[in-house]
Design an enzyme around this catalytic site. Structure first.
Site, mmCIF file in Angstrom:
data_model
loop_
_atom_site.group_PDB
_atom_site.id
_atom_site.type_symbol
_atom_site.label_atom_id
_atom_site.label_comp_id
_atom_site.label_asym_id
_atom_site.label_seq_id
_atom_site.Cartn_x
_atom_site.Cartn_y
_atom_site.Cartn_z
ATOM 1 N N ASP A 184 29.963 71.368 125.782
ATOM 2 C CA ASP A 184 29.503 72.739 125.621
ATOM 3 C C ASP A 184 30.481 73.722 126.258
ATOM 4 O O ASP A 184 31.162 73.411 127.241
ATOM 5 C CB ASP A 184 28.130 72.921 126.279
ATOM 6 C CG ASP A 184 27.020 72.220 125.523
ATOM 7 O OD1 ASP A 184 27.150 72.053 124.305
ATOM 8 O OD2 ASP A 184 26.011 71.847 126.165
ATOM 9 N N ASP A 195 31.279 70.769 131.762
ATOM 10 C CA ASP A 195 29.957 70.575 131.185
ATOM 11 C C ASP A 195 29.289 69.352 131.807
ATOM 12 O O ASP A 195 28.144 69.417 132.249
ATOM 13 C CB ASP A 195 30.083 70.418 129.672
ATOM 14 C CG ASP A 195 28.756 70.165 128.976
ATOM 15 O OD1 ASP A 195 27.708 70.484 129.562
ATOM 16 O OD2 ASP A 195 28.769 69.644 127.847
ATOM 17 N N ASP A 232 19.358 75.317 138.456
ATOM 18 C CA ASP A 232 20.264 74.351 139.053
ATOM 19 C C ASP A 232 21.539 74.223 138.229
ATOM 20 O O ASP A 232 21.507 74.264 136.998
ATOM 21 C CB ASP A 232 19.564 72.990 139.125
ATOM 22 C CG ASP A 232 20.399 71.931 139.797
ATOM 23 O OD1 ASP A 232 20.810 72.129 140.952
ATOM 24 O OD2 ASP A 232 20.645 70.883 139.158
ATOM 25 N N GLU A 263 22.550 78.624 140.675
ATOM 26 C CA GLU A 263 23.444 77.934 141.605
ATOM 27 C C GLU A 263 24.772 77.687 140.888
ATOM 28 O O GLU A 263 24.884 76.782 140.066
ATOM 29 C CB GLU A 263 22.839 76.605 142.050
ATOM 30 C CG GLU A 263 23.760 75.821 142.984
ATOM 31 C CD GLU A 263 23.774 74.318 142.712
ATOM 32 O OE1 GLU A 263 24.246 73.581 143.582
ATOM 33 O OE2 GLU A 263 23.336 73.896 141.625
#
Length: 476
Positions: A184, A195, A232, A263
């Site tokens: 991605d 990714d 996350d 994050e």
């Protein structure tokens, strides 16, 4: 923020896997609100790879401790009913609730399947290092304990783009890009394309996968009435996915703003700025550059130039999008290597809690302590009260010395008392600070210094601190 909002990360990595955290939230919510906390960041509420998983080994987002899967009904933190009661208790105390969301990967698959995969260079994932071959991957997610409840999607290899384990050879560490898949973009630029992080990496090109994540978002809001999200590992997820996910959720629930923070683990504020641009300022980010500065001061034996404490940080670049913090669940696991040194934590918390810029986050492990670590609750309660009651109005900085720095807050109509903060990472010292109060008495609310200081007829005072310490002087 306008109301001096303060978040608490309400967990740490090594909490006992005894299923009591959700009950603890219900008990403690009133005390936290009274102390000055306004929002709780909860750990991932979903079932992980086991009943002791912190939640980041995300197995089933739809199982909040309701189904007998991965060896238990409850999660590490309790059952779904206990989670719902904990959230209700937090809301009843006036606290907002943000949940941790793991969209990057899935772990703990139920079975393996055969698929072809191409090994890539771990240092540059855009380069292949071998021919496509047959591998056996842990990518079958049938959720036998839940069945089709809430979602009927059964995940297979085509919902993922990469893995790092081949059951055929029992070899771990080689990253395989799955058949006809590409990594991605845009994602973090480390290793060519960052990714892939771990487990089975979700392919954001998969319409079925994206649809399931969208449906889960609406379901989790209706189920828990959450107020926001901590995402996350955002640099490992296509940034544009957060745009479509948040936009859809905010359209569905127009009365909710859904505060969101990601994050993005990097010390480069320019990289954080690019992510904020890519996501159209839809979310905030944790200020890792500031954290690294705080950590450097704490381990610098007085060699860090405190005048540069805020230089090259997100809070300096985009204060309205910076969530400032002193510690978190990851760095807390390795205190000698990764965390801010214990002696400096009162100074670091004074810095993030008593200044105008940023949305501060207090860490559970620093507040309550752990079997291995010191509790800073006494000083944190004093700093939280000072933030709640006095950290308002114009801010004047005095970052003009390599060890002793300070600032003042001059108050506003609703909070008329002035405040002066002085800290040193070396010997004790003093600074002449303008507090705009003439002949007014000030006391150090930390208790580090017991004397009273009185400002002069021009509205300035000589405020001091001890060596390696912080003093917060509040108008009496």
């Amino acid at each position: 923020m306008a109301n001096n909002d303060t978040m608490m990360q309400y967990f740490h990595w090594n909490l006992p896997a005894d299923g009591t955290l959700w009950n603890q939230i219900e008990r403690e919510a009133g005390n936290l609100a009274a102390a000055g906390i306004t929002a709780l960041w909860l750990p991932p509420p979903n079932k992980g790879t086991s009943g002791s998983d912190v939640g980041y080994g995300a197995y089933d987002l739809w199982d909040l401790g309701e189904f007998d899967q991965k060896g238990s009904v409850r999660t590490k933190y309790g059952t779904r009913a206990e989670l719902e009661a904990g959230v209700r208790g937090a809301h009843a105390a006036g606290l907002r609730v943000y949940i941790d969301v793991v969209f990057n990967h899935k772990g703990g698959a139920d079975a393996t399947e055969r698929v072809r995969g191409t090994p890539v260079n771990p240092d540059n994932r855009n380069q292949t290092v071998g021919e496509e071959r047959e591998i056996e991957t842990w990518t079958v997610f049938d959720f036998p304990g839940r069945g089709d409840r809430y979602s009927s999607l059964k995940w297979r290899w085509w919902h993922f783009d990469a893995v790092d384990y081949d059951q055929l050879t029992r070899s771990i560490g080689t990253i395989y890009r799955l058949r006809e898949k590409g990594f991605d973009t845009p994602v973090g630029g480390e290793f060519g394309n960052y990714d892939y992080l771990l487990f089975a990496d979700i392919d954001m090109d998969s319409e079925e996968a994206r649809a399931d994540l969208h449906a889960w978002g609406e379901w989790i809001v209706r189920t828990l009435d959450v107020d926001g999200f901590r995402f996350d590992a955002v640099k490992h997820v296509r940034s544009f996915f957060f745009n479509e996910w948040l936009d859809a959720l905010r359209r569905r629930f127009p009365a909710k703003a859904f505060f969101s923070v990601g994050e993005h683990f990097t010390g480069d504020p320019a990289t954080l700025g690019r992510f904020l641009e890519q996501t159209g300022q839809r979310m905030s980010l944790f200020d890792f550059p500031l954290f690294f500065n705080l950590r450097a001061v704490s381990h610098g034996n007085g060699s860090f130039d405190m005048r540069n404490l805020v230089h090259n940080t997100l809070v300096a670049q985009s204060p309205e999008r910076a969530v400032t913090f002193v510690s978190n669940h990851d760095v807390f696991r390795h205190p000698d290597r990764d965390d801010v040194a214990d002696w400096f934590k009162p100074l670091a918390y004074a810095f993030i809690l008593l200044r105008d810029q940023g949305y501060p986050c207090v860490f559970y492990g620093d507040y309550y302590g752990t079997p291995e670590r010191t509790s800073h609750r006494v000083v944190l309660d004093a700093l939280l009260a000072a933030r709640r009651d006095h950290a308002y109005g114009p801010q004047q900085d005095y970052f003009d010395h390599e060890n002793v720095v300070g600032w003042t807050r001059l108050g506003d109509d609703g909070h008329p008392k002035a405040m002066a903060v002085v800290m040193s990472d070396g010997p004790g010292g003093d600074k002449t600070l303008f507090v705009d109060r003439r002949n007014a008495a000030f006391r150090d609310i930390t208790g580090h210094i017991t004397d009273t200081i009185t400002s002069d007829g021009n509205g300035s005072g000589v405020f001091r601190c001890n060596g390696g310490s912080v003093s917060v002087w509040v108008e009496v």
